[in-house]
Motif scaffolding. Structure first.
Motif, PDB file in Angstrom:
ATOM      1  N   HIS A   1      25.967  14.589  11.236  1.00 12.13           N
ATOM      2  CA  HIS A   1      25.584  14.050  12.543  1.00 12.13           C
ATOM      3  C   HIS A   1      24.086  13.778  12.658  1.00 12.13           C
ATOM      4  O   HIS A   1      23.680  12.732  13.183  1.00 12.13           O
ATOM      5  N   TRP A   2      23.267  14.714  12.186  1.00 14.89           N
ATOM      6  CA  TRP A   2      21.817  14.594  12.363  1.00 14.89           C
ATOM      7  C   TRP A   2      21.066  14.274  11.076  1.00 14.89           C
ATOM      8  O   TRP A   2      19.862  14.009  11.115  1.00 14.89           O
ATOM      9  N   GLY A   3      21.729  14.330   9.938  1.00 10.18           N
ATOM     10  CA  GLY A   3      21.044  14.117   8.673  1.00 10.18           C
ATOM     11  C   GLY A   3      20.093  15.257   8.363  1.00 10.18           C
ATOM     12  O   GLY A   3      20.239  16.375   8.884  1.00 10.18           O
ATOM     13  N   PRO A   4      19.078  15.017   7.528  1.00 11.97           N
ATOM     14  CA  PRO A   4      18.148  16.094   7.157  1.00 11.97           C
ATOM     15  C   PRO A   4      17.449  16.755   8.335  1.00 11.97           C
ATOM     16  O   PRO A   4      17.014  17.903   8.237  1.00 11.97           O
ATOM     17  N   ASP A   5      17.349  16.041   9.464  1.00 17.70           N
ATOM     18  CA  ASP A   5      16.699  16.642  10.630  1.00 17.70           C
ATOM     19  C   ASP A   5      17.477  17.819  11.197  1.00 17.70           C
ATOM     20  O   ASP A   5      16.959  18.557  12.047  1.00 17.70           O
ATOM     21  N   CYS A   6      18.708  18.010  10.731  1.00 22.08           N
ATOM     22  CA  CYS A   6      19.492  19.133  11.255  1.00 22.08           C
ATOM     23  C   CYS A   6      18.819  20.473  11.005  1.00 22.08           C
ATOM     24  O   CYS A   6      19.005  21.426  11.776  1.00 22.08           O
ATOM     25  N   VAL A   7      18.010  20.571   9.949  1.00 19.73           N
ATOM     26  CA  VAL A   7      17.384  21.862   9.637  1.00 19.73           C
ATOM     27  C   VAL A   7      16.456  22.325  10.753  1.00 19.73           C
ATOM     28  O   VAL A   7      16.216  23.527  10.903  1.00 19.73           O
ATOM     29  N   GLN A   8      15.920  21.387  11.535  1.00 15.15           N
ATOM     30  CA  GLN A   8      15.039  21.768  12.636  1.00 15.15           C
ATOM     31  C   GLN A   8      15.779  22.541  13.711  1.00 15.15           C
ATOM     32  O   GLN A   8      15.159  23.227  14.523  1.00 15.15           O
ATOM     33  N   ARG A   9      17.099  22.435  13.733  1.00 17.99           N
ATOM     34  CA  ARG A   9      17.906  23.111  14.744  1.00 17.99           C
ATOM     35  C   ARG A   9      18.407  24.484  14.296  1.00 17.99           C
ATOM     36  O   ARG A   9      18.964  25.230  15.094  1.00 17.99           O
ATOM     37  N   PHE A  10      18.236  24.804  13.015  1.00 15.15           N
ATOM     38  CA  PHE A  10      18.817  26.028  12.471  1.00 15.15           C
ATOM     39  C   PHE A  10      17.882  27.220  12.650  1.00 15.15           C
ATOM     40  O   PHE A  10      16.677  27.122  12.397  1.00 15.15           O
ATOM     41  N   ARG A  11      18.455  28.360  13.054  1.00 19.47           N
ATOM     42  CA  ARG A  11      17.762  29.638  12.968  1.00 19.47           C
ATOM     43  C   ARG A  11      18.515  30.459  11.939  1.00 19.47           C
ATOM     44  O   ARG A  11      19.687  30.795  12.137  1.00 19.47           O
ATOM     45  N   GLY A  12      17.845  30.765  10.842  1.00 18.36           N
ATOM     46  CA  GLY A  12      18.541  31.521   9.817  1.00 18.36           C
ATOM     47  C   GLY A  12      17.822  31.506   8.495  1.00 18.36           C
ATOM     48  O   GLY A  12      16.643  31.162   8.390  1.00 18.36           O
ATOM     49  N   MET A  13      18.553  31.885   7.481  1.00 23.99           N
ATOM     50  CA  MET A  13      18.062  31.881   6.096  1.00 23.99           C
ATOM     51  C   MET A  13      19.056  31.051   5.294  1.00 23.99           C
ATOM     52  O   MET A  13      20.267  31.232   5.422  1.00 23.99           O
ATOM     53  N   PHE A  14      18.548  30.142   4.481  1.00 24.86           N
ATOM     54  CA  PHE A  14      19.468  29.250   3.795  1.00 24.86           C
ATOM     55  C   PHE A  14      18.812  28.543   2.616  1.00 24.86           C
ATOM     56  O   PHE A  14      17.601  28.319   2.588  1.00 24.86           O
ATOM     57  N   ALA A  15      19.647  28.252   1.654  1.00 23.62           N
ATOM     58  CA  ALA A  15      19.313  27.334   0.572  1.00 23.62           C
ATOM     59  C   ALA A  15      20.590  26.552   0.323  1.00 23.62           C
ATOM     60  O   ALA A  15      21.645  27.149   0.097  1.00 23.62           O
ATOM     61  N   PHE A  16      20.522  25.232   0.400  1.00 24.34           N
ATOM     62  CA  PHE A  16      21.748  24.466   0.236  1.00 24.34           C
ATOM     63  C   PHE A  16      21.482  23.120  -0.431  1.00 24.34           C
ATOM     64  O   PHE A  16      20.335  22.646  -0.487  1.00 24.34           O
ATOM     65  N   ALA A  17      22.570  22.565  -0.948  1.00 27.58           N
ATOM     66  CA  ALA A  17      22.522  21.259  -1.593  1.00 27.58           C
ATOM     67  C   ALA A  17      23.636  20.391  -1.018  1.00 27.58           C
ATOM     68  O   ALA A  17      24.756  20.861  -0.817  1.00 27.58           O
ATOM     69  N   VAL A  18      23.307  19.143  -0.739  1.00 21.04           N
ATOM     70  CA  VAL A  18      24.282  18.169  -0.239  1.00 21.04           C
ATOM     71  C   VAL A  18      24.264  16.964  -1.168  1.00 21.04           C
ATOM     72  O   VAL A  18      23.214  16.325  -1.356  1.00 21.04           O
ATOM     73  N   TRP A  19      25.409  16.683  -1.755  1.00 22.16           N
ATOM     74  CA  TRP A  19      25.555  15.488  -2.592  1.00 22.16           C
ATOM     75  C   TRP A  19      26.125  14.364  -1.742  1.00 22.16           C
ATOM     76  O   TRP A  19      27.164  14.517  -1.090  1.00 22.16           O
ATOM     77  N   ASP A  20      25.414  13.227  -1.733  1.00 23.91           N
ATOM     78  CA  ASP A  20      25.841  12.022  -1.024  1.00 23.91           C
ATOM     79  C   ASP A  20      26.500  11.099  -2.042  1.00 23.91           C
ATOM     80  O   ASP A  20      25.810  10.446  -2.837  1.00 23.91           O
ATOM     81  N   ALA A  21      27.828  11.051  -2.049  1.00 19.95           N
ATOM     82  CA  ALA A  21      28.560  10.275  -3.054  1.00 19.95           C
ATOM     83  C   ALA A  21      28.409   8.779  -2.842  1.00 19.95           C
ATOM     84  O   ALA A  21      28.592   8.003  -3.791  1.00 19.95           O
ATOM     85  N   TRP A  22      28.106   8.347  -1.620  1.00 21.03           N
ATOM     86  CA  TRP A  22      27.952   6.916  -1.372  1.00 21.03           C
ATOM     87  C   TRP A  22      26.609   6.400  -1.875  1.00 21.03           C
ATOM     88  O   TRP A  22      26.539   5.326  -2.452  1.00 21.03           O
ATOM     89  N   GLU A  23      25.565   7.189  -1.636  1.00 17.19           N
ATOM     90  CA  GLU A  23      24.231   6.766  -2.079  1.00 17.19           C
ATOM     91  C   GLU A  23      23.847   7.357  -3.426  1.00 17.19           C
ATOM     92  O   GLU A  23      22.750   7.071  -3.927  1.00 17.19           O
ATOM     93  N   LYS A  24      24.712   8.182  -4.005  1.00 19.78           N
ATOM     94  CA  LYS A  24      24.430   8.840  -5.290  1.00 19.78           C
ATOM     95  C   LYS A  24      23.090   9.576  -5.227  1.00 19.78           C
ATOM     96  O   LYS A  24      22.184   9.358  -6.034  1.00 19.78           O
ATOM     97  N   ARG A  25      22.991  10.458  -4.270  1.00 21.30           N
ATOM     98  CA  ARG A  25      21.725  11.155  -4.024  1.00 21.30           C
ATOM     99  C   ARG A  25      22.006  12.620  -3.708  1.00 21.30           C
ATOM    100  O   ARG A  25      22.949  12.948  -2.994  1.00 21.30           O
ATOM    101  N   ILE A  26      21.158  13.497  -4.270  1.00 19.81           N
ATOM    102  CA  ILE A  26      21.271  14.928  -3.982  1.00 19.81           C
ATOM    103  C   ILE A  26      20.133  15.324  -3.048  1.00 19.81           C
ATOM    104  O   ILE A  26      18.996  14.863  -3.178  1.00 19.81           O
ATOM    105  N   HIS A  27      20.444  16.176  -2.086  1.00 20.53           N
ATOM    106  CA  HIS A  27      19.460  16.733  -1.164  1.00 20.53           C
ATOM    107  C   HIS A  27      19.426  18.251  -1.376  1.00 20.53           C
ATOM    108  O   HIS A  27      20.468  18.907  -1.320  1.00 20.53           O
ATOM    109  N   LEU A  28      18.249  18.797  -1.605  1.00 23.33           N
ATOM    110  CA  LEU A  28      18.069  20.246  -1.730  1.00 23.33           C
ATOM    111  C   LEU A  28      17.158  20.720  -0.616  1.00 23.33           C
ATOM    112  O   LEU A  28      16.112  20.093  -0.341  1.00 23.33           O
ATOM    113  N   VAL A  29      17.529  21.840   0.022  1.00 22.27           N
ATOM    114  CA  VAL A  29      16.792  22.360   1.181  1.00 22.27           C
ATOM    115  C   VAL A  29      16.673  23.871   1.064  1.00 22.27           C
ATOM    116  O   VAL A  29      17.647  24.554   0.704  1.00 22.27           O
ATOM    117  N   ARG A  30      15.489  24.388   1.401  1.00 21.87           N
ATOM    118  CA  ARG A  30      15.273  25.852   1.423  1.00 21.87           C
ATOM    119  C   ARG A  30      14.706  26.268   2.772  1.00 21.87           C
ATOM    120  O   ARG A  30      13.937  25.523   3.402  1.00 21.87           O
TER     121      ARG A  30
END
Length: 645
Positions: A109-138
């Motif tokens: 829904h929000w794309g990478p900007d979603c992390v601004q809404r999170f309170r927590g601890m996280f490390a995650f990866a999102v693979w975008d199969a349409w754009e063939k792109r990996i996103h890594l976030v800590r």
């Protein structure tokens, strides 16, 4: 709490599932409850799960309904329930009550900007199969780890621990010189470096996206700590607000579908957390503490006092004075050389906690947030002296005194001036690096071989501190030191130590004092609210004066450490002597012939106190011995150091 890993192929082909599963298997301790993997064109993602919320759902890798996004995630988003109504209004559904579903929907829904809404601890990866792109976030503070690296073929690999990357046959195992320098200075490998060349830590508060065929990833910051002063209430009102904020942060972290408890050292931070947990809980809080045979290190009586005050279900374990059998095990747990000797009791307290609970709250972060370290007071005093003396006088005069004044480790405190003289000749960030260094820069350089000095190409650990100091957003020496610790010591040492020790036992640790809203608010409070008249954590102590006993709040801190000097004079004497005179350190090509032996002889004779330096070198020796089949191969120096030219 979980483990994640993945392979993104440069060719766009389907990754080798066997290689992916092998990477996932070596981190089985991070998620003993469930595991799975998925491969597709361009990407393979795998996951190990430690089930904390909703065991009936939340399996990963998790794919969006349209097949575009695939998620692997490690951590906890504490406010996920508050986000769900807005996402449900946008058409998303949640079959269970797991935060993984929320994260995936938020990304859609929000794309990478979603992390601004999170309170927590996280490390995650999102693979975008349409754009063939990996996103890594800590996460913002680096509570959860995330490593990545590039193979010679251009594939990107990532994982929760360095061992997951090293399970891939294509990763370079030559040592990274800048990581060695950072380790020997600080006792840990600071971000963004990893001990191996072409492998990195994703820095706290950073993310990147990467498409096969691109050059090396370029991480970007999405959050930072602002030490710019805000409009400050009175210290009494600030203390009241801090109590309220911490109460909220603790309550958010009590959500779990498994048994939950707390570490209790008897210090201010852990006692504050336990008091808030007790106020929020209908049942007695599960607490655990570690005691030491040596009275100088033992705080178990203080922990016991707090346990009795808040009627907790308390457990204790006394660490044997010769509990150094874990040394080799620590190398396997931490993957890199790691010289914080308190990793030994931390491992034991996690082991003890796991017998009773699956989630534990800790007081980590209080010292960085509220200026609790003794070194902050010393740094502030030095900075005041530094500011009073013009540079054209200060640098040459104190520089000369620092060079020629003898290092009198054996002498009374009042005549040990060498370190202070050296610091007064430096700028703020360099002086702070000097004060926290396990092995000082002059001593490191006296140990290094000329070949290794050449590999460093002039780089020193102080350069990293200066770079962080310039981004601190403040000219206050205390704020600069705090900012540097948030970027180096906190993620590189404290959080790494707790993450690996806890995950080795399948235990999740939550850190309310590092709630990013608490951190951001505290950073904006005046420095004198944190360190006043030599009293660290001033505002925090004021906040808990109505709740905690005075002798808990204002007693002298002992720290969570082990008796290295006694070990080196007794049961570890032969081990250290052997490491300094033969074997992996000598063969590595990193050090001058005879320099390590000279250091050991100084310590053994009492002419110098080098316990911390020797422990760091011993842990490096153990690491090199483990890696000798790949890194040292016959003692070849270039293989050990890795050429950067």
């Amino acid at each position: 709490m979980c483990g994640i890993t993945g392979i993104i192929t440069a060719s766009g082909g389907v990754p080798d599932r066997a290689a992916l599963n092998a990477m996932n298997t070596v981190q089985a301790h991070r998620g003993p409850d469930q595991h799975d993997s998925v491969v597709m064109e361009g990407a393979g993602l795998a996951h190990r799960r430690l089930t904390i919320l909703d065991p009936s759902s939340g399996e990963q890798p998790m794919m969006s309904a349209d097949g575009r996004y695939t998620l692997v995630y490690n951590g906890e988003i504490y406010n996920y329930r508050a986000l769900n109504p807005e996402l449900e209004a946008a058409g998303y559904t949640f079959p269970g009550h797991c935060d993984t579903d929320t994260l995936l929907a938020a990304w859609q829904h929000w794309g990478p900007d979603c992390v601004q809404r999170f309170r927590g601890m996280f490390a995650f990866a999102v693979w975008d199969a349409w754009e063939k792109r990996i996103h890594l976030v800590r996460d913002r503070l680096g509570i959860k780890p995330l490593y990545y690296g590039l193979t010679p073929d251009g594939d990107l690999v990532f994982g929760s621990e360095l061992k997951t990357l090293m399970a891939h046959p294509g990763l370079d195992r030559a040592l990274e010189p800048l990581a060695i320098e950072g380790y020997l200075a600080l006792g840990y490998v600071p971000e963004p470096y990893a001990i191996f060349r072409n492998s990195y830590k994703l820095s706290a508060g950073h993310m990147f996206d990467w498409t096969p065929g691109q050059a090396a990833p370029s991480p970007r910051a999405y959050w930072d700590i602002g030490f710019q002063p805000q409009a400050a209430p009175s210290v009494e009102d600030a203390a009241d607000e801090l109590y309220s904020r911490l109460d909220d942060a603790v309550r958010m972290r009590l959500i779990a579908d498994v048994p939950l408890g707390a570490f209790l050292s008897g210090g201010v931070d852990s006692s504050a957390i336990v008091s808030l947990m007790a106020a929020a809980s209908d049942e007695p809080v599960n607490t655990c503490a570690i005691g030491f045979e040596e009275a100088a290190f033992d705080e178990s009586d203080h922990a016991r006092k707090i346990a009795q005050l808040f009627a907790t279900s308390h457990r204790e374990h006394q660490v044997d004075g010769s509990d150094f059998d874990l040394i080799d095990q620590l190398i396997d747990i931490y993957d890199e050389p790691f010289a914080d000797s308190s990793a030994l009791p931390t491992y034991r307290v996690c082991q003890l906690a796991r017998q009773q609970v699956k989630v534990a709250l800790s007081g980590d972060g209080g010292d960085e947030n509220f200026a609790g370290y003794r070194r902050y007071r010393l740094h502030q005093n030095e900075s005041r002296a530094r500011q009073r003396i013009p540079d054209f006088i200060r640098k040459p005069v104190f520089g000369a005194l620092g060079r020629f004044y003898p290092k009198l480790d054996w002498a009374p405190q009042f005549v040990r001036g060498k370190t202070t003289f050296q610091a007064l000749a430096m700028d703020t960030a360099e002086a702070y690096c000097h004060s926290v260094s396990v092995i000082s820069q002059p001593l490191r350089e006296s140990l290094y071989s000329s070949e290794f000095l050449g590999e460093l190409q002039g780089y020193r650990a102080r350069d990293l501190f200066r770079a962080h100091g310039e981004r601190a957003g403040s000219d206050n020496p205390l704020s600069i030191a705090q900012y540097i610790d948030f970027k180096t010591y906190l993620p590189g040492d404290i959080l790494t130590k707790v993450d690996r020790a806890s995950m080795a036992h399948g235990l999740e640790v939550r850190v309310p004092l590092l709630d990013h809203e608490v951190v951001g608010w505290a950073a904006g409070m005046p420095p004198e609210y944190k360190l006043r008249a030599g009293e660290g954590k001033y505002m925090l102590k004021k906040a808990f004066e109505p709740t905690l006993p005075h002798d808990i709040l204002y007693r002298k801190k002992k720290g969570f450490s082990v008796p290295l000097s006694a070990w080196f004079a007794g049961p570890l004497k032969e081990t250290v002597e052997r490491a300094m005179t033969e074997g992996a350190l000598i063969e590595s090509g990193l050090f001058k012939a005879g320099a390590l032996e000279c250091l050991w002889q100084q310590h053994k004779s009492g002419r110098g106190e080098h316990s911390a330096a020797l422990w760091s070198l011993l842990m490096l020796s153990r690491f090199l011995e483990r890696e000798s089949g790949g890194v040292l191969s016959g003692g070849a120096q270039n293989a050990a150091i890795g050429s950067r030219r």
